[in-house]
Design a protein around this motif. Structure first.
Motif, mmCIF file in Angstrom:
data_model
loop_
_atom_site.group_PDB
_atom_site.id
_atom_site.type_symbol
_atom_site.label_atom_id
_atom_site.label_comp_id
_atom_site.label_asym_id
_atom_site.label_seq_id
_atom_site.Cartn_x
_atom_site.Cartn_y
_atom_site.Cartn_z
ATOM 1 N N PHE A 147 2.479 8.017 -4.080
ATOM 2 C CA PHE A 147 3.078 7.116 -5.072
ATOM 3 C C PHE A 147 4.580 7.017 -4.853
ATOM 4 N N GLU A 148 5.231 8.161 -4.673
ATOM 5 C CA GLU A 148 6.673 8.135 -4.434
ATOM 6 C C GLU A 148 6.999 7.354 -3.169
ATOM 7 N N GLU A 192 15.133 12.181 -0.052
ATOM 8 C CA GLU A 192 14.214 11.085 -0.371
ATOM 9 C C GLU A 192 14.339 10.620 -1.821
ATOM 10 N N CYS A 193 15.083 11.366 -2.649
ATOM 11 C CA CYS A 193 15.121 11.085 -4.082
ATOM 12 C C CYS A 193 16.341 10.285 -4.518
ATOM 13 N N GLY A 194 17.149 9.820 -3.572
ATOM 14 C CA GLY A 194 18.304 9.007 -3.944
ATOM 15 C C GLY A 194 17.886 7.642 -4.446
ATOM 16 N N PRO A 195 18.399 7.180 -5.598
ATOM 17 C CA PRO A 195 18.034 5.856 -6.104
ATOM 18 C C PRO A 195 18.319 4.715 -5.136
ATOM 19 N N SER A 196 19.287 4.875 -4.213
ATOM 20 C CA SER A 196 19.533 3.817 -3.242
ATOM 21 C C SER A 196 18.360 3.648 -2.288
ATOM 22 N N THR A 211 0.850 -1.191 0.000
ATOM 23 C CA THR A 211 0.000 0.000 0.000
ATOM 24 C C THR A 211 0.880 1.234 0.000
ATOM 25 N N PHE A 212 0.270 2.395 -0.223
ATOM 26 C CA PHE A 212 1.024 3.640 -0.140
ATOM 27 C C PHE A 212 1.652 3.765 1.241
ATOM 28 N N ASN A 213 2.916 4.132 1.280
ATOM 29 C CA ASN A 213 3.628 4.286 2.547
ATOM 30 C C ASN A 213 3.308 5.646 3.169
ATOM 31 N N VAL A 219 6.174 14.249 -7.904
ATOM 32 C CA VAL A 219 5.566 15.419 -7.273
ATOM 33 C C VAL A 219 5.821 16.663 -8.102
ATOM 34 N N ALA A 220 7.042 16.813 -8.610
ATOM 35 C CA ALA A 220 7.368 17.996 -9.414
ATOM 36 C C ALA A 220 6.507 18.072 -10.666
ATOM 37 N N LEU A 221 6.223 16.922 -11.272
ATOM 38 C CA LEU A 221 5.406 16.923 -12.496
ATOM 39 C C LEU A 221 3.988 17.406 -12.229
#
Length: 484
Positions: free
Chosen positions: A68-69, A169-173, A32-34, A343-345
């Motif tokens: 979603f993110e 929060e946007c780091g691919p790791s 589910t959404f976190n 979110v930016a989009l």
């Protein structure tokens, strides 16, 4: 700080002091959404968005994008994960040093392929201004590493991702599919390469040991190029089983970073470097502004993205130099929400974000002087891939950079391959055989051409017959019939 010696099932860890090795899983995975992760308060978020004059429909769209993110985070927020929060001091540490190793990362928090293991690492890198700072990275380990007769150890590819966002929060790791999935990193690992994939500085880890904020220097190719070089060096220092030989590869923002890394390596060579693959590279942000972002909505979105980090390069820069009052408010909302690309989009798509007269300031030309890649000597060989249908970074821009470089340095071993009818991210999929063969040749000791080469590759069928874009998102399978 602890001195640790660990024996893994595939290698002997170097006997060095790095810090705590194994952190417990931040959270169990969820289907589910976190929405409970982090510190988001929905009413507070709505209040902030209302102050920025977002409609109820826009507010709801942004909240859905946030959730979603969060549903694609690997575990919980980076603000709750001790791996990213407890950062060792880098005061006396040079760039390229591992400062914390998590040897066994919980792969069930990710959507990585079977037969691939994962480690996380904190290491030291340099900003574009030369300041040593911490950054985070992941390492993908193949079940059966490739072996090459002319090198010792496991072959290493440093992977540079495309734009993922601006906050920790946007780091691919920290993302389940590490942002690019089978576009390159998963494919490389399954082909037997150890993939060292840094989060660019400011993503993942967003502060140093003293708590000082580390902004992400978006679109600054040389800064991200530093992250690529130094993450590979740090991994080689941390794991003695890795080869000294390595390839650097990246796409989009990472394509520009890989090219910039090759330029740096021409001035400051590193033993073991074998070459660079640059896919759909961002070579010049101002040129992209003039050609792609010349309409109000994309221009405002682009300048808002760049504004979040450019003040760390030019301290006198103020958002008001480029952004309107509305642009400032929405960019503040983006930062407060720790929003990334999704979110930016939804958030920064207004036609009224740009301040009149923004282009009369000197910052964009100064940024260009510092960050543009191409026309310079680089450490070759280098393969540049570009699709003729790329709308994000049109082929005309990449062709100009390649042509100018080859005109200035005709013996520079640049192979420029255009893929007919292929779009931005899809160049990695359509051109997979090209870049995999090129990488294997470099590790095999096969010499690349000694001068610039340009070619056009066409598909077997009519180009309109092919799937144009990536049209899926990797998600967890929770029931047997989902993997049958």
């Amino acid at each position: 700080m602890y001195c640790i010696v660990l024996i893994s099932f595939w290698l002997l860890i170097s006997q060095q002091c790095y810090g705590q090795v194994l952190w417990p899983a931040a959270e169990s995975r969820s289907n589910t959404f976190n929405s409970t992760y982090g510190s988001l308060d929905e009413e507070q978020a709505r209040s902030l968005m209302r102050s920025a004059n977002l409609s109820e429909a826009q507010q709801q769209a942004v909240l859905v994008a946030i959730n979603f993110e969060r549903s694609n985070w690997a575990g919980s927020s980076t603000q709750l994960d001790a791996f990213y929060q407890d950062v060792p001091s880098t005061a006396t540490v040079e760039a390229g040093t591992p400062i914390k190793i998590e040897n066994y990362t919980n792969t069930t928090l990710y959507t990585i392929p079977p037969g691939v293991a994962l480690s996380r690492m904190l290491f030291t890198t340099e900003t574009i201004n030369g300041t040593v700072i911490p950054a985070s990275a992941i390492v993908l380990w193949p079940w059966l590493p490739r072996r090459f007769a002319n090198i010792s150890g496991l072959p290493v590819v440093g992977w540079g991702h495309g734009l993922s966002g601006w906050s920790g929060e946007c780091g691919p790791s920290h993302i389940r599919n590490i942002w690019y999935a089978y576009g390159a990193p998963f494919t490389l690992a399954l082909q037997g390469y150890v993939v060292v994939a840094p989060d660019y500085a400011g993503l993942g880890v967003d502060h140093d040991a003293e708590g000082n904020f580390i902004p992400h220097q978006a679109f600054a190719g040389p800064a991200a190029g530093n992250d690529l070089i130094y993450s590979v060096q740090a991994a080689q220092n941390a794991w003695s089983s890795l080869s000294k030989e390595f390839i650097i590869m990246g796409h989009s923002q990472g394509g520009g970073a890989a090219w910039a890394a090759a330029e740096k390596l021409a001035k400051k060579p590193v033993e073991g470097y074998l070459g660079t693959v640059s896919g759909s590279p961002l070579t010049s942000f101002p040129a992209t502004v003039n050609l792609v972002l010349d309409q109000p909505v994309p221009l405002g979105a682009g300048l808002a993205r760049l504004s979040t980090g450019i003040s760390s390069i030019f301290p006198s820069f103020q958002w008001s130099d480029w952004l309107s009052d509305e642009g400032i408010r929405l960019t503040q909302v983006l930062q407060w929400l720790q929003g990334c690309q999704s979110v930016a989009l939804e958030l920064i798509q207004s036609p009224n974000l740009v301040r009149e007269g923004w282009n009369a300031t000197w910052y964009l030309s100064a940024f260009e002087d510092l960050t543009r890649v191409g026309r310079k000597e680089f450490a070759g060989p280098m393969l540049v891939l570009e699709g003729t249908a790329d709308a994000m970074i049109p082929a005309v821009l990449t062709s100009a950079a390649a042509n100018e470089t080859c005109s200035t340095w005709p013996k520079s071993q640049l192979q420029y391959t255009l893929l007919e009818g292929v779009t931005h991210v899809s160049v990695l999929y359509a051109g997979q055989q090209i870049w995999l063969n090129w990488i294997a040749d470099r590790f095999s000791g096969i010499d690349a051409p000694t001068e610039c080469v340009q070619e056009m590759v066409s598909p077997a069928l009519e180009k309109q017959a092919y799937q144009a874009e990536v049209g899926y998102t990797l998600q967890y399978a929770f029931y047997p019939y989902e993997v049958a």
